[in-house]
Design a protein around this motif. Structure first.
Motif, PDB file in Angstrom:
ATOM      1  N   LEU A   1       3.892  -0.535 -71.038  1.00 56.22           N
ATOM      2  CA  LEU A   1       2.606  -1.040 -70.565  1.00 56.22           C
ATOM      3  C   LEU A   1       2.330  -0.598 -69.135  1.00 56.22           C
ATOM      4  CD1 LEU A   1       2.644  -4.676 -72.029  1.00 56.22           C
ATOM      5  CD2 LEU A   1       1.280  -2.747 -72.813  1.00 56.22           C
ATOM      6  N   TRP A   2       3.346  -0.675 -68.293  1.00 53.63           N
ATOM      7  CA  TRP A   2       3.159  -0.267 -66.902  1.00 53.63           C
ATOM      8  C   TRP A   2       2.927   1.237 -66.783  1.00 53.63           C
ATOM      9  CZ3 TRP A   2       7.291  -3.571 -63.831  1.00 53.63           C
ATOM     10  CH2 TRP A   2       6.774  -4.870 -63.674  1.00 53.63           C
ATOM     11  N   GLN A   3       3.599   2.016 -67.594  1.00 49.58           N
ATOM     12  CA  GLN A   3       3.373   3.462 -67.564  1.00 49.58           C
ATOM     13  C   GLN A   3       1.959   3.809 -68.019  1.00 49.58           C
ATOM     14  OE1 GLN A   3       6.602   4.937 -69.992  1.00 49.58           O
ATOM     15  NE2 GLN A   3       7.943   5.265 -68.229  1.00 49.58           N
ATOM     16  N   ARG A   4       1.470   3.096 -69.023  1.00 43.04           N
ATOM     17  CA  ARG A   4       0.089   3.318 -69.468  1.00 43.04           C
ATOM     18  C   ARG A   4      -0.901   2.911 -68.384  1.00 43.04           C
ATOM     19  NH1 ARG A   4      -1.329   0.603 -75.061  1.00 43.04           N
ATOM     20  NH2 ARG A   4       0.439   1.972 -75.592  1.00 43.04           N
ATOM     21  N   GLU A   5      -0.620   1.779 -67.725  1.00 48.33           N
ATOM     22  CA  GLU A   5      -1.499   1.339 -66.643  1.00 48.33           C
ATOM     23  C   GLU A   5      -1.446   2.302 -65.461  1.00 48.33           C
ATOM     24  OE1 GLU A   5      -2.361  -2.753 -64.059  1.00 48.33           O
ATOM     25  OE2 GLU A   5      -0.704  -2.655 -65.496  1.00 48.33           O
ATOM     26  N   GLU A   6      -0.279   2.866 -65.194  1.00 50.50           N
ATOM     27  CA  GLU A   6      -0.154   3.843 -64.120  1.00 50.50           C
ATOM     28  C   GLU A   6      -0.996   5.086 -64.423  1.00 50.50           C
ATOM     29  OE1 GLU A   6       3.495   5.860 -61.549  1.00 50.50           O
ATOM     30  OE2 GLU A   6       3.739   5.518 -63.702  1.00 50.50           O
ATOM     31  N   ASP A   7      -1.025   5.508 -65.677  1.00 50.33           N
ATOM     32  CA  ASP A   7      -1.848   6.650 -66.071  1.00 50.33           C
ATOM     33  C   ASP A   7      -3.333   6.332 -65.906  1.00 50.33           C
ATOM     34  OD1 ASP A   7      -2.120   9.332 -67.430  1.00 50.33           O
ATOM     35  OD2 ASP A   7      -3.175   8.082 -68.886  1.00 50.33           O
ATOM     36  N   LEU A   8      -3.734   5.105 -66.237  1.00 50.14           N
ATOM     37  CA  LEU A   8      -5.130   4.707 -66.055  1.00 50.14           C
ATOM     38  C   LEU A   8      -5.505   4.678 -64.582  1.00 50.14           C
ATOM     39  CD1 LEU A   8      -5.421   1.829 -68.707  1.00 50.14           C
ATOM     40  CD2 LEU A   8      -6.299   4.156 -68.879  1.00 50.14           C
ATOM     41  N   PHE A   9      -4.597   4.209 -63.739  1.00 48.29           N
ATOM     42  CA  PHE A   9      -4.843   4.220 -62.302  1.00 48.29           C
ATOM     43  C   PHE A   9      -5.085   5.651 -61.814  1.00 48.29           C
ATOM     44  CE2 PHE A   9      -2.851  -0.093 -61.612  1.00 48.29           C
ATOM     45  CZ  PHE A   9      -3.954  -0.636 -60.978  1.00 48.29           C
ATOM     46  N   GLY A  10      -4.258   6.578 -62.280  1.00 44.54           N
ATOM     47  CA  GLY A  10      -4.418   7.970 -61.870  1.00 44.54           C
ATOM     48  C   GLY A  10      -5.769   8.544 -62.274  1.00 44.54           C
ATOM     49  N   ARG A  11      -6.230   8.195 -63.477  1.00 40.78           N
ATOM     50  CA  ARG A  11      -7.536   8.709 -63.929  1.00 40.78           C
ATOM     51  C   ARG A  11      -8.675   8.104 -63.119  1.00 40.78           C
ATOM     52  NH1 ARG A  11      -6.900   8.508 -70.578  1.00 40.78           N
ATOM     53  NH2 ARG A  11      -5.075   9.905 -70.700  1.00 40.78           N
ATOM     54  N   ARG A  12      -8.600   6.783 -62.847  1.00 40.88           N
ATOM     55  CA  ARG A  12      -9.663   6.145 -62.066  1.00 40.88           C
ATOM     56  C   ARG A  12      -9.691   6.685 -60.640  1.00 40.88           C
ATOM     57  NH1 ARG A  12      -8.085   1.234 -64.852  1.00 40.88           N
ATOM     58  NH2 ARG A  12      -6.858   0.594 -63.044  1.00 40.88           N
ATOM     59  N   ILE A  13      -8.523   6.909 -60.057  1.00 42.03           N
ATOM     60  CA  ILE A  13      -8.473   7.464 -58.703  1.00 42.03           C
ATOM     61  C   ILE A  13      -9.072   8.863 -58.677  1.00 42.03           C
ATOM     62  CG2 ILE A  13      -6.877   8.317 -56.944  1.00 42.03           C
ATOM     63  CD1 ILE A  13      -5.072   5.933 -57.569  1.00 42.03           C
ATOM     64  N   ALA A  14      -8.782   9.675 -59.683  1.00 47.47           N
ATOM     65  CA  ALA A  14      -9.342  11.032 -59.738  1.00 47.47           C
ATOM     66  C   ALA A  14     -10.869  10.994 -59.862  1.00 47.47           C
ATOM     67  CB  ALA A  14      -8.730  11.795 -60.910  1.00 47.47           C
ATOM     68  N   ARG A  15     -11.390  10.072 -60.684  1.00 41.26           N
ATOM     69  CA  ARG A  15     -12.848   9.965 -60.826  1.00 41.26           C
ATOM     70  C   ARG A  15     -13.505   9.538 -59.517  1.00 41.26           C
ATOM     71  NH1 ARG A  15     -11.649   7.671 -66.037  1.00 41.26           N
ATOM     72  NH2 ARG A  15     -11.891   5.587 -65.148  1.00 41.26           N
ATOM     73  N   LYS A  16     -12.892   8.582 -58.824  1.00 43.24           N
ATOM     74  CA  LYS A  16     -13.473   8.121 -57.557  1.00 43.24           C
ATOM     75  C   LYS A  16     -13.397   9.198 -56.491  1.00 43.24           C
ATOM     76  CE  LYS A  16     -13.040   3.121 -58.111  1.00 43.24           C
ATOM     77  NZ  LYS A  16     -12.876   3.179 -59.559  1.00 43.24           N
ATOM     78  N   GLU A  17     -12.335   9.974 -56.463  1.00 39.23           N
ATOM     79  CA  GLU A  17     -12.248  11.071 -55.503  1.00 39.23           C
ATOM     80  C   GLU A  17     -13.325  12.122 -55.784  1.00 39.23           C
ATOM     81  OE1 GLU A  17      -7.438  10.954 -54.499  1.00 39.23           O
ATOM     82  OE2 GLU A  17      -8.239  12.374 -55.964  1.00 39.23           O
ATOM     83  N   THR A  18     -13.579  12.386 -57.060  1.00 36.20           N
ATOM     84  CA  THR A  18     -14.647  13.328 -57.414  1.00 36.20           C
ATOM     85  C   THR A  18     -16.007  12.791 -56.993  1.00 36.20           C
ATOM     86  OG1 THR A  18     -13.336  14.080 -59.316  1.00 36.20           O
ATOM     87  CG2 THR A  18     -15.683  14.610 -59.313  1.00 36.20           C
ATOM     88  N   ARG A  19     -16.207  11.493 -57.184  1.00 35.01           N
ATOM     89  CA  ARG A  19     -17.479  10.867 -56.792  1.00 35.01           C
ATOM     90  C   ARG A  19     -17.675  10.913 -55.282  1.00 35.01           C
ATOM     91  NH1 ARG A  19     -22.579  10.403 -57.535  1.00 35.01           N
ATOM     92  NH2 ARG A  19     -23.469   8.396 -56.921  1.00 35.01           N
ATOM     93  N   ILE A  20     -16.609  10.702 -54.512  1.00 38.65           N
ATOM     94  CA  ILE A  20     -16.703  10.753 -53.054  1.00 38.65           C
ATOM     95  C   ILE A  20     -17.055  12.169 -52.598  1.00 38.65           C
ATOM     96  CG2 ILE A  20     -15.272  10.708 -50.966  1.00 38.65           C
ATOM     97  CD1 ILE A  20     -14.032   8.163 -51.939  1.00 38.65           C
ATOM     98  N   ASP A  21     -16.468  13.169 -53.213  1.00 36.18           N
ATOM     99  CA  ASP A  21     -16.797  14.559 -52.870  1.00 36.18           C
ATOM    100  C   ASP A  21     -18.260  14.860 -53.166  1.00 36.18           C
ATOM    101  OD1 ASP A  21     -14.193  14.951 -52.085  1.00 36.18           O
ATOM    102  OD2 ASP A  21     -13.558  15.809 -54.002  1.00 36.18           O
ATOM    103  N   ALA A  22     -18.764  14.352 -54.292  1.00 30.50           N
ATOM    104  CA  ALA A  22     -20.176  14.588 -54.644  1.00 30.50           C
ATOM    105  C   ALA A  22     -21.107  13.894 -53.647  1.00 30.50           C
ATOM    106  CB  ALA A  22     -20.443  14.085 -56.061  1.00 30.50           C
ATOM    107  N   LEU A  23     -20.781  12.658 -53.257  1.00 31.75           N
ATOM    108  CA  LEU A  23     -21.608  11.945 -52.283  1.00 31.75           C
ATOM    109  C   LEU A  23     -21.588  12.644 -50.928  1.00 31.75           C
ATOM    110  CD1 LEU A  23     -20.680   8.254 -53.175  1.00 31.75           C
ATOM    111  CD2 LEU A  23     -22.914   9.326 -53.466  1.00 31.75           C
ATOM    112  N   THR A  24     -20.444  13.174 -50.545  1.00 27.44           N
ATOM    113  CA  THR A  24     -20.357  13.899 -49.273  1.00 27.44           C
ATOM    114  C   THR A  24     -21.263  15.121 -49.275  1.00 27.44           C
ATOM    115  OG1 THR A  24     -18.054  13.160 -49.015  1.00 27.44           O
ATOM    116  CG2 THR A  24     -18.774  15.009 -47.665  1.00 27.44           C
ATOM    117  N   ARG A  25     -21.275  15.852 -50.376  1.00 34.19           N
ATOM    118  CA  ARG A  25     -22.158  17.020 -50.468  1.00 34.19           C
ATOM    119  C   ARG A  25     -23.620  16.609 -50.441  1.00 34.19           C
ATOM    120  NH1 ARG A  25     -18.211  18.598 -54.332  1.00 34.19           N
ATOM    121  NH2 ARG A  25     -19.553  17.831 -56.000  1.00 34.19           N
ATOM    122  N   GLU A  26     -23.970  15.512 -51.114  1.00 36.37           N
ATOM    123  CA  GLU A  26     -25.360  15.069 -51.138  1.00 36.37           C
ATOM    124  C   GLU A  26     -25.820  14.626 -49.748  1.00 36.37           C
ATOM    125  OE1 GLU A  26     -25.494  12.032 -54.055  1.00 36.37           O
ATOM    126  OE2 GLU A  26     -25.107  13.379 -55.747  1.00 36.37           O
TER     127      GLU A  26
END
Length: 214
Positions: free
Chosen positions: A48-73
Motif C-alpha cells: 500500500l505504501w509503495q502504491r501511495e509513493e508512486d501516486l505521490f510521484g505522479r502528482r508531484i510531476a503534474r504539479k511541476e509541469t503546471r508550475i512550468d506552464a504558469l511561469t511561461r504564461e
C-alpha cells in the motif's frame, strides 16, 4: 585472430562447506524483507505504501509541469505588457507634433490604463494560481519524503515494525529554529511582479501627458 579462437573459457568453482551454506540460508531467512513476505499485515502495508509513493510521484510531476506552464504564461504576459508600451509610446511620439493632441490627452491615457489594468489583472491571477500550486507541491514533497522514510524503516525492521505508525505523524511539527516571516513582506516577495507592473503603469501616465503636451 587464431589466438582468440583458441582461447578457452575456464569456470572456477568455489567449494562451500555445509556449515557456511547453512549459515547463508539462515541469514537470508532472517532478512527483514523475508520476514515481511511471511507476514501478511506487513506485506500488505508495504504494498500500500509503495502504491501511495508512486501516486505521490505522479502528482508531484503534474504539479511541476503546471508550475512550468504558469511561469511561461506569466513571462509572456509581462513581455506583451512592455511590448504594448513600446508601440504605444511610439505612436504618441509621432502624434505629439499635432497641436490639438494636448486637448484630448486623457483619451490615450485612458486607453493605456485600461489595457494595463487588464494585463495586470491577468498576471495577478496567474501568480495566485502559481503560488497555490507551489504550496501544494511543497506539501506533496513533504508527505512523499515522510512516506519514503517509513518505507525504508519498514524494510529495515521487518516484522518488528509498528503497524500502527503513520507517515504523517510529526511532520507538521514546527522546529524551534523556524524563521517567523512577516506577512506583508511575504506578500510583497510573492507578488513583486505585480507591484513592478503597477509602478510602470503609474509612470506611464505622466510620461504620456508630457509627450502630448510638451
Amino acid at each position: 585472430m587464431a589466438e582468440v579462437k583458441d582461447a578457452q573459457h575456464h569456470v572456477v568453482e568455489i567449494m562451500v562447506d555445509g556449515d557456511h551454506r547453512i549459515s547463508t540460508i539462515a541469514a537470508i531467512q532472517d532478512h527483514p524483507l523475508m520476514e515481511i513476505s511471511e507476514s501478511p499485515g506487513h506485506l500488505l502495508l508495504l504494498k500500500l505504501w509503495q502504491r501511495e509513493e508512486d501516486l505521490f510521484g505522479r502528482r508531484i510531476a503534474r504539479k511541476e509541469t503546471r508550475i512550468d506552464a504558469l511561469t511561461r504564461e506569466i513571462f509572456q504576459l509581462c513581455l506583451f505588457f512592455f511590448t504594448f508600451h513600446g508601440f504605444f509610446f511610439t505612436i504618441l511620439f509621432t502624434s505629439s507634433h499635432n497641436s490639438n493632441s494636448c486637448r484630448k490627452w486623457w483619451i490615450p491615457i485612458l486607453v493605456s490604463l485600461s489595457t494595463c489594468c487588464m494585463m495586470i489583472l491577468l498576471v495577478q491571477m496567474k501568480l495566485c494560481r502559481y503560488w497555490k500550486v507551489y504550496g501544494q507541491l511543497q506539501m506533496e514533497r513533504t508527505d512523499s519524503r515522510a512516506l519514503t522514510r517509513c518505507i525504508q524503516e519498514l524494510r529495515m525492521k521487518g516484522v518488528s515494525f509498528d503497524l500502527s505508525k503513520e507517515p504523517g505523524n510529526g511532520k507538521r511539527m514546527k522546529s524551534s529554529s523556524v524563521e517567523i516571516k512577516w506577512k506583508p513582506v511575504t506578500w510583497c516577495h510573492q507578488y513583486l511582479i505585480t507591484i513592478w507592473l503597477v509602478s510602470v503603469m503609474g509612470l506611464a501616465v505622466p510620461v504620456c501627458r508630457f509627450m502630448l503636451c510638451a
